[in-house]
Enzyme design. Sequence first.
Site, PDB file in Angstrom:
ATOM      1  N   PRO A   2      73.353  93.493  -1.709  1.00  0.00           N
ATOM      2  CG  PRO A   2      73.377  94.683  -3.704  1.00  0.00           C
ATOM      3  CD  PRO A   2      73.468  94.856  -2.220  1.00  0.00           C
ATOM      4  CD  GLU A   3      73.407  87.096   0.251  1.00  0.00           C
ATOM      5  OE1 GLU A   3      73.814  85.959  -0.063  1.00  0.00           O
ATOM      6  OE2 GLU A   3      72.553  87.280   1.138  1.00  0.00           O
TER       7      GLU A   3
END
Length: 283
Positions: A2-3
């Site tokens: 996840p960013e």
Amino acid sequence: MPELPEVETVRRGLEPAMTGAVIATARVNRPDLRWPFPPGMAERLAGQRVLALRRRSKYILADLSSGETLLIHLGMSGRILISGDPLGQFVHDHPAVEKHDHVVLDMANGARITFNDPRRFGAMDLMATDTAEAHPLLAKLGPEPLGNQFDEPYLVAALAGKNTPVKSALLDQRIVAGLGNIYVCEALFRAGISPLRRAGRVSASRVAALVPIIRAVLNDAILAGGSSLRDFRQADGELGYFQHSFDVYDRESAPCRRAGCTGIVRRVVQSGRSSFYCATCQR
């Protein structure tokens, strides 16, 4: 992994259930994830009020009334899910604890916060709130791309003279915190800059123009709930939808979406990561 938009989406989903609420009980169902949990973590969490829920780069930080801060990193497959209905906003009853539910927080308001991580690449730690920025995972991070310290003069100075590709420079967490592969690809497309161009050879005016573009890409993704790649889910279990708006990421051989451009999206590998771009309109 996840960013920033995915982590911020999870933080916002957790906020109404956690901020201001007391952790009634904490269950830690294994000794470690990516690294060992801190000693006595369950006991140190139980009875504490969550004063604030913050994000630094790709980490969620829960400031506690004990003067400690709980650091959470989702890793590659970590998910944080909410069950119960403390504020009339969630519809999930408490499910049975499953095999990969490694940390379970029962809040005094009736909510349950469950950290599920099948691959165990996530992490949790406890640290003193007043020295949190000195934590080894946070100490060398650059400014937040949505914060005031990330401005045009800063980025121009940070990239000046660098011989690395501009995409690699933007992925360097010491230069800017939280940017990841997906959103750098998308930002460089909007800016018309090739990911292969050396950072120090991008003109100051084009580097300066990247700052509002990066912010716009991140804000668009946050509003869409992030991108549902592999295991990512929002805190309420719903999928993110920004992947339906990708201009270049994961669109190899597809037509360029820029108006008037006849190019095709290409994929190259840079430092072990796929870069997607249009060689026709990104220079």
